[in-house]
Scaffold this active site. Structure first.
Site, mmCIF file in Angstrom:
data_model
loop_
_atom_site.group_PDB
_atom_site.id
_atom_site.type_symbol
_atom_site.label_atom_id
_atom_site.label_comp_id
_atom_site.label_asym_id
_atom_site.label_seq_id
_atom_site.Cartn_x
_atom_site.Cartn_y
_atom_site.Cartn_z
ATOM 1 N N ARG A 102 0.836 -1.210 0.000
ATOM 2 C CA ARG A 102 0.000 0.000 0.000
ATOM 3 C C ARG A 102 0.868 1.255 0.000
ATOM 4 O O ARG A 102 0.562 2.237 -0.688
ATOM 5 C CB ARG A 102 -0.922 -0.012 1.213
ATOM 6 C CG ARG A 102 -1.882 1.169 1.252
ATOM 7 C CD ARG A 102 -2.754 1.135 2.490
ATOM 8 N NE ARG A 102 -3.689 2.239 2.493
ATOM 9 C CZ ARG A 102 -4.056 2.902 3.578
ATOM 10 N NH1 ARG A 102 -3.556 2.559 4.760
ATOM 11 N NH2 ARG A 102 -4.921 3.890 3.507
ATOM 12 N N HIS A 113 0.718 4.494 -2.631
ATOM 13 C CA HIS A 113 0.488 5.866 -2.185
ATOM 14 C C HIS A 113 1.656 6.774 -2.564
ATOM 15 O O HIS A 113 1.468 7.984 -2.743
ATOM 16 C CB HIS A 113 0.256 5.902 -0.678
ATOM 17 C CG HIS A 113 -1.133 5.518 -0.281
ATOM 18 N ND1 HIS A 113 -1.966 6.342 0.448
ATOM 19 C CD2 HIS A 113 -1.851 4.397 -0.520
ATOM 20 C CE1 HIS A 113 -3.129 5.748 0.639
ATOM 21 N NE2 HIS A 113 -3.078 4.553 0.069
ATOM 22 N N ASP A 114 2.838 6.224 -2.691
ATOM 23 C CA ASP A 114 3.973 7.018 -3.150
ATOM 24 C C ASP A 114 3.914 7.236 -4.656
ATOM 25 O O ASP A 114 3.987 8.372 -5.132
ATOM 26 C CB ASP A 114 5.292 6.334 -2.778
ATOM 27 C CG ASP A 114 6.499 7.155 -3.199
ATOM 28 O OD1 ASP A 114 6.497 8.382 -2.941
ATOM 29 O OD2 ASP A 114 7.442 6.591 -3.787
ATOM 30 N N GLY A 123 4.828 10.416 -8.693
ATOM 31 C CA GLY A 123 5.649 9.316 -9.149
ATOM 32 C C GLY A 123 6.393 8.644 -8.014
ATOM 33 O O GLY A 123 6.317 9.054 -6.851
ATOM 34 N N ASP A 126 8.976 8.506 -6.047
ATOM 35 C CA ASP A 126 10.114 9.350 -5.666
ATOM 36 C C ASP A 126 10.317 9.402 -4.153
ATOM 37 O O ASP A 126 11.062 10.245 -3.654
ATOM 38 C CB ASP A 126 9.924 10.768 -6.201
ATOM 39 C CG ASP A 126 8.738 11.490 -5.570
ATOM 40 O OD1 ASP A 126 7.921 10.819 -4.887
ATOM 41 O OD2 ASP A 126 8.622 12.713 -5.749
ATOM 42 N N SER A 186 8.472 10.486 -1.952
ATOM 43 C CA SER A 186 7.960 11.700 -1.320
ATOM 44 C C SER A 186 7.036 11.390 -0.158
ATOM 45 O O SER A 186 6.911 12.182 0.781
ATOM 46 C CB SER A 186 7.239 12.581 -2.358
ATOM 47 O OG SER A 186 6.225 11.852 -3.033
ATOM 48 N N ASN A 244 -3.414 9.389 3.847
ATOM 49 C CA ASN A 244 -2.179 8.741 4.295
ATOM 50 C C ASN A 244 -2.089 8.558 5.811
ATOM 51 O O ASN A 244 -1.073 8.089 6.307
ATOM 52 C CB ASN A 244 -0.960 9.542 3.808
ATOM 53 C CG ASN A 244 -0.805 9.493 2.301
ATOM 54 O OD1 ASN A 244 -1.322 8.582 1.652
ATOM 55 N ND2 ASN A 244 -0.102 10.459 1.733
ATOM 56 N N PRO A 250 -7.780 8.238 -5.053
ATOM 57 C CA PRO A 250 -9.224 7.987 -5.029
ATOM 58 C C PRO A 250 -9.703 7.639 -3.617
ATOM 59 O O PRO A 250 -9.046 6.889 -2.894
ATOM 60 C CB PRO A 250 -9.392 6.786 -5.970
ATOM 61 C CG PRO A 250 -8.186 6.808 -6.848
ATOM 62 C CD PRO A 250 -7.076 7.338 -5.995
ATOM 63 N N HIS A 295 -5.876 -5.969 -2.800
ATOM 64 C CA HIS A 295 -6.791 -6.178 -1.686
ATOM 65 C C HIS A 295 -6.954 -7.656 -1.354
ATOM 66 O O HIS A 295 -7.775 -8.015 -0.510
ATOM 67 C CB HIS A 295 -8.157 -5.554 -1.993
ATOM 68 C CG HIS A 295 -8.127 -4.061 -2.000
ATOM 69 N ND1 HIS A 295 -9.162 -3.294 -2.495
ATOM 70 C CD2 HIS A 295 -7.178 -3.181 -1.589
ATOM 71 C CE1 HIS A 295 -8.847 -2.005 -2.381
ATOM 72 N NE2 HIS A 295 -7.660 -1.913 -1.832
ATOM 73 N N THR A 351 -7.976 -15.730 3.396
ATOM 74 C CA THR A 351 -6.512 -15.809 3.245
ATOM 75 C C THR A 351 -5.935 -14.393 3.328
ATOM 76 O O THR A 351 -5.432 -13.860 2.334
ATOM 77 C CB THR A 351 -6.127 -16.478 1.911
ATOM 78 O OG1 THR A 351 -6.750 -15.765 0.822
ATOM 79 C CG2 THR A 351 -6.565 -17.927 1.867
ATOM 80 N N ASP A 368 -3.335 -14.178 -3.477
ATOM 81 C CA ASP A 368 -4.002 -15.192 -4.303
ATOM 82 C C ASP A 368 -5.225 -14.551 -4.950
ATOM 83 O O ASP A 368 -5.501 -13.365 -4.754
ATOM 84 C CB ASP A 368 -4.376 -16.430 -3.478
ATOM 85 C CG ASP A 368 -5.323 -16.118 -2.309
ATOM 86 O OD1 ASP A 368 -6.003 -15.072 -2.346
ATOM 87 O OD2 ASP A 368 -5.377 -16.922 -1.351
#
Length: 277
Positions: A17, A21-22, A27, A29, A31, A49, A115, A145, A199, A204
């Site tokens: 995740r 988010h980065d 891009g 980087d 950040s 975040n 989003p 997910h 699981t 999977d």
């Protein structure tokens, strides 16, 4: 990564995740790794975040890298490699990660436009398309997910109100009502539930079977099972475990190359949580 994973099995999903988010903000980087200070804010202060984890794992990897080869490996590369290892440790296919990323010198919370969990699928598909990902690749990345979970604040409205994303399976809805409890809990006490309770720590294709049975937490995920642009892909990956594993690794490799800085751009940070001085 192996040591950290076996100490805390929830870390690997968090790192996957964290990479997303980065990479989808300015891009790949690093950040998102910049820590806010009293003098300036950073992406980590943005609402999407707040619940991110895994910063300490990247910091630990970076310290080891700096001890071996000072100034050679960026934090952006360290995060991309950590996420790659996380996928493999969770049972996914190992994939190659091209190296040479540079670290960004800007991290602005106002640029975090990821989003929302309650976003409509058409908007999410457009968001991914603007970053070079097809509807099929978007469905594959939704497959992240297969591990991890969501806080109740992301889906509580689906439990009691009209559900425009498709009715949640009644057994799951009742289970989540028990899990989520009161409606106005603060974020730091907001309960969480696994996306795939069968699981939860294995990469999977069971996530797609959950979608097709209306047993998913997020509205946008549920919409993917019926939307004409995504439903065929959901059905295919629900029936094709090997194909999903391969495509998920390919999509993660593509994600880790989004908007990278190279050459003389940016810097190679000494410490991932702050810029060089």
């Amino acid at each position: 990564m192996e040591r950290l994973h076996y100490t805390d099995p929830t870390l690997a999903p968090a790192l996957i995740r964290l990479l997303f988010h980065d990479c989808f903000v300015r891009g790949c980087d690093a950040s998102v790794l910049i820590a806010p200070t009293p003098r300036y804010s950073s992406e980590r202060a943005a609402i999407p975040n707040y619940a991110l984890r895994g910063f300490g794992a990247v910091d630990a990897a970076k310290r080891a890298l700096e001890a071996a080869c000072p100034g050679a490996v960026s934090c952006a590369d360290a995060l991309a490699l950590a996420a790659r290892d996380a996928v493999e440790l969770l049972g996914g296919c190992r994939y190659d990660v091209a190296l040479g990323r540079r670290d960004g010198t800007r991290s602005d919370p106002w640029e975090v436009d990821l989003p929302a969990p309650f976003a409509r699928l058409d908007d999410v598909l457009a968001y991914f398309a603007a970053r070079g990902f097809s509807a099929e690749e978007t469905v594959v990345l939704f497959g992240a997910h297969t591990v991890g979970g969501a806080h109740c604040s992301s889906f509580r409205y689906r439990l009691t109100g009209p559900d425009s994303g498709g009715a949640m399976d009644e057994t799951l809805r009742r289970d989540m009502l028990d899990t989520c409890g009161a409606a106005d809990l603060p974020l730091d006490t907001d309960p969480a539930a696994f996306f795939d309770p069968d699981t939860p720590f294995t990469v999977d294709n069971n996530y797609y079977a959950q979608l097709m049975s209306n047993r998913t937490l997020l509205q946008v995920d549920q919409e993917a099972a019926t939307h004409p642009d995504t439903a065929p892909h959901v059905a295919y990956y629900a029936a094709s475990p090997g194909a999903f594993l391969q495509r998920f690794s390919e999509a993660m490799a593509k994600l880790s190359n989004a908007g990278v800085l190279e050459g003389d751009a940016g810097e190679v940070r000494k410490v991932c949580s702050r810029y060089n001085t």
